[in-house]
Design a protein around this motif. Structure first.
Motif, PDB file in Angstrom:
ATOM      1  N   GLY A   1      -2.616  42.357  22.136  1.00 33.27           N
ATOM      2  CA  GLY A   1      -1.348  41.637  22.121  1.00 33.27           C
ATOM      3  C   GLY A   1      -1.560  39.937  22.933  1.00 33.27           C
ATOM      4  O   GLY A   1      -0.889  39.254  21.706  1.00 33.27           O
ATOM      5  N   PHE A   2      -2.329  40.106  22.994  1.00 35.07           N
ATOM      6  CA  PHE A   2      -2.876  38.420  23.545  1.00 35.07           C
ATOM      7  C   PHE A   2      -3.500  37.846  22.296  1.00 35.07           C
ATOM      8  O   PHE A   2      -3.123  37.133  21.836  1.00 35.07           O
ATOM      9  N   TYR A   3      -4.819  38.943  21.377  1.00 30.26           N
ATOM     10  CA  TYR A   3      -5.544  39.014  20.510  1.00 30.26           C
ATOM     11  C   TYR A   3      -4.494  38.251  19.137  1.00 30.26           C
ATOM     12  O   TYR A   3      -4.333  37.311  18.950  1.00 30.26           O
ATOM     13  N   SER A   4      -3.779  38.913  18.992  1.00 34.74           N
ATOM     14  CA  SER A   4      -2.394  38.518  18.325  1.00 34.74           C
ATOM     15  C   SER A   4      -1.804  37.437  18.211  1.00 34.74           C
ATOM     16  O   SER A   4      -1.234  36.387  17.487  1.00 34.74           O
ATOM     17  N   ASP A   5      -1.098  37.065  19.133  1.00 33.49           N
ATOM     18  CA  ASP A   5      -0.325  35.691  20.146  1.00 33.49           C
ATOM     19  C   ASP A   5      -1.519  34.274  19.433  1.00 33.49           C
ATOM     20  O   ASP A   5      -0.665  33.321  19.760  1.00 33.49           O
ATOM     21  N   LYS A   6      -2.440  34.867  20.534  1.00 31.78           N
ATOM     22  CA  LYS A   6      -3.527  33.386  20.410  1.00 31.78           C
ATOM     23  C   LYS A   6      -4.599  33.489  19.668  1.00 31.78           C
ATOM     24  O   LYS A   6      -4.944  31.999  19.632  1.00 31.78           O
ATOM     25  N   GLY A   7      -5.106  34.701  19.017  1.00 27.28           N
ATOM     26  CA  GLY A   7      -5.858  34.581  18.156  1.00 27.28           C
ATOM     27  C   GLY A   7      -7.073  34.429  18.583  1.00 27.28           C
ATOM     28  O   GLY A   7      -8.612  34.014  17.875  1.00 27.28           O
ATOM     29  N   ARG A   8      -7.418  34.879  19.823  1.00 24.38           N
ATOM     30  CA  ARG A   8      -8.997  34.922  20.933  1.00 24.38           C
ATOM     31  C   ARG A   8      -8.378  35.761  22.204  1.00 24.38           C
ATOM     32  O   ARG A   8      -7.117  36.445  22.012  1.00 24.38           O
ATOM     33  N   TRP A   9      -9.416  36.056  22.441  1.00 23.90           N
ATOM     34  CA  TRP A   9      -9.424  37.496  23.897  1.00 23.90           C
ATOM     35  C   TRP A   9      -9.821  36.434  24.583  1.00 23.90           C
ATOM     36  O   TRP A   9      -9.733  35.612  24.965  1.00 23.90           O
ATOM     37  N   PRO A  10      -8.671  37.482  25.643  1.00 26.49           N
ATOM     38  CA  PRO A  10      -8.320  36.639  26.724  1.00 26.49           C
ATOM     39  C   PRO A  10     -10.180  36.490  28.204  1.00 26.49           C
ATOM     40  O   PRO A  10     -10.616  37.142  27.429  1.00 26.49           O
ATOM     41  N   THR A  11      -9.871  35.381  28.231  1.00 23.65           N
ATOM     42  CA  THR A  11     -10.923  34.859  29.478  1.00 23.65           C
ATOM     43  C   THR A  11     -10.653  36.037  30.458  1.00 23.65           C
ATOM     44  O   THR A  11      -9.693  37.067  30.417  1.00 23.65           O
ATOM     45  N   LYS A  12     -12.365  36.989  30.935  1.00 24.04           N
ATOM     46  CA  LYS A  12     -12.023  37.483  32.628  1.00 24.04           C
ATOM     47  C   LYS A  12     -10.598  36.839  33.445  1.00 24.04           C
ATOM     48  O   LYS A  12      -9.339  37.740  33.603  1.00 24.04           O
ATOM     49  N   THR A  13     -10.102  35.454  33.704  1.00 24.41           N
ATOM     50  CA  THR A  13      -8.915  35.058  34.873  1.00 24.41           C
ATOM     51  C   THR A  13      -7.847  35.568  33.985  1.00 24.41           C
ATOM     52  O   THR A  13      -6.412  35.641  34.353  1.00 24.41           O
ATOM     53  N   GLU A  14      -7.865  34.999  32.205  1.00 27.13           N
ATOM     54  CA  GLU A  14      -6.599  35.872  31.864  1.00 27.13           C
ATOM     55  C   GLU A  14      -5.953  37.276  31.737  1.00 27.13           C
ATOM     56  O   GLU A  14      -5.480  37.982  32.276  1.00 27.13           O
ATOM     57  N   PHE A  15      -7.540  37.819  31.467  1.00 23.81           N
ATOM     58  CA  PHE A  15      -7.042  39.324  31.951  1.00 23.81           C
ATOM     59  C   PHE A  15      -6.849  40.119  33.005  1.00 23.81           C
ATOM     60  O   PHE A  15      -5.706  40.579  33.053  1.00 23.81           O
ATOM     61  N   ASP A  16      -7.466  38.930  34.167  1.00 23.61           N
ATOM     62  CA  ASP A  16      -6.576  39.334  34.858  1.00 23.61           C
ATOM     63  C   ASP A  16      -5.454  39.422  35.343  1.00 23.61           C
ATOM     64  O   ASP A  16      -4.799  39.896  36.670  1.00 23.61           O
TER      65      ASP A  16
END
Length: 173
Positions: free
Chosen positions: A70-85
């Motif tokens: 969902g994050f990749y679909s919305d933002k077009g990039r992979w989450p950082t460690k902070t976003e993942f957490d």
């Protein structure tokens, strides 16, 4: 009283049990059979225990697929460690010490589940530290498990996990 009739006292006795020598031979045979049978049975038990504990890691990794996709679909990039957490709330378990995200150099993404170094099956330890299980994707839709770095069916650049093949679920072999 005749000696031919073997009625002399002590000459004729009905045998009702086993002699000491016969009992010792039976116990020796049983001991040999147990010595041969126990190590493979114990190994099967340890493998079964390790597979059960790996299931926890698989479940944790499966729970991160949807949020990451969902994050990749919305933002077009992979989450950082902070976003993942921030969006993956459960990152540990009884046997899993941590989930670690990693953006791959070839544009993919992987999450590594690291097992604890104590309280797990000895099969999930590698030189005193917990083994790892990996889940990776190139596009957020297709996911591969553990060590598939094939450019066509896998995710190039992923750092393979160290859980032994016999302990991985069928989807990770």
């Amino acid at each position: 009283m005749s000696f031919n009739q073997k009625t002399f006292i002590g000459m004729v006795r009905d045998q009702w049990g086993l002699t000491l020598i016969e009992m010792m031979m039976i116990f020796a045979i049983i001991g040999i059979l147990v010595t041969i049978a126990i190590p493979p049975a114990y190994q099967l038990y340890e493998d079964s225990q390790a597979r059960e504990q790996v299931t926890e890691a698989v479940n944790l990794l499966d729970s991160v697929k949807a949020p990451i996709a969902g994050f990749y679909s919305d933002k077009g990039r992979w989450p950082t460690k902070t976003e993942f957490d921030s969006f993956v709330t459960t990152q540990t378990g009884k046997y899993v010490a941590s989930l670690t995200p990693r953006i791959l150099p070839d544009g993919g993404f992987q999450v590594t589940a690291a097992f604890r170094s104590n309280g797990v099956s000895p099969e999930l330890l590698n030189e005193g530290t917990g083994r790892t299980l990996v889940l990776a994707t190139k596009n957020g839709v297709e996911w591969v498990c553990n060590d598939n770095t094939d450019p066509v069916s896998g995710v190039p650049g992923l750092v393979a996990g160290s859980v032994l093949p016999q302990h991985r679920p069928q989807s990770c072999k």
